[in-house]
Scaffold this motif. Sequence first.
Motif: not given
Length: 284
Positions: A81-106
């Motif tokens: 999911c891409h929120y255009g107003d804040s330019n935030i990306f959320k992935c169902s793989y949930l790798r960005m949240e615990p590690l702080g590194i974006p996943c390959d899906h993003i």
Amino acid sequence: MRSRKAHSDMLSVVGEPVLQSPFHDLERSVAKKLTRAIFFNFRTILFHACTLKVRTYTWNHTCDTFTLSRSANARREWQVCHYGDSNIFKCSYLRMEPLGIPCDHIVVVLVHLEMIDIPDSLVLDRWSKSACSKVRAFVEKGPFCWDSTITCRNWMLNDLCREMCVLVCRDEAEFADMMDKVLHEIARLKEIKDCGDTGGRNEVREASTLEGCVRDPHMARCRKRQRKESVKGMKRCGLCRQTGHNRLSCHLNPNSRMNTQEGASYFGAEGEGETGTTDDSPEE
């Protein structure tokens, strides 16, 4: 430890890594913002992104939803999911949240949106090159100092004060006199410090920890499996079927060191005939 830290900081600042992934613009942007060690971990994610493909795209008022899958296995899907107003990306793989590194899906969504610069929302301050500068700015405003000379002076004063405390505490009058002198000196130094740098102390009081400048990634906790208590049965001897010992230490075992006279008579009775004596006659 300080030498290794200085060496890693030098590698992160000096020189530029060779671009190896197909996404040169995105890789160059990541290399400028992340440290060298984190960048090498992120480079493998860029290679994994080559095997993903955007299948469907859904748009609504809040966010844009992208459905991705791998070329070899189209049954397994992920949603970004891409929120255009804040330019935030959320992935169902949930790798960005615990590690702080974006996943390959993003990364695939960034390539699909033709972004050549990685957004700041995907760069954690903890892994950025500016993390050391933020820590340095915080430490210089606080009670500690980044300068090694002032740190050595602090150690020397601590040693002298420790020796003074040992000598003064033996006499009550000397202790009271020294307490008055120390409190008066501390009040004088605080007054000079407040007159010289008022704004810096107010900022330190507002942010008394490093959480304001450098944040760790959020830890993702999972439920632990409850261990079942194993119920072990009572071990019994294979000869007498009693508990507390085994075949080797059983009194019925003739080869046992713990063999008793009762065990010897028991095995002797087994070899006797009807008359109580052993005979090697053919009839028997």
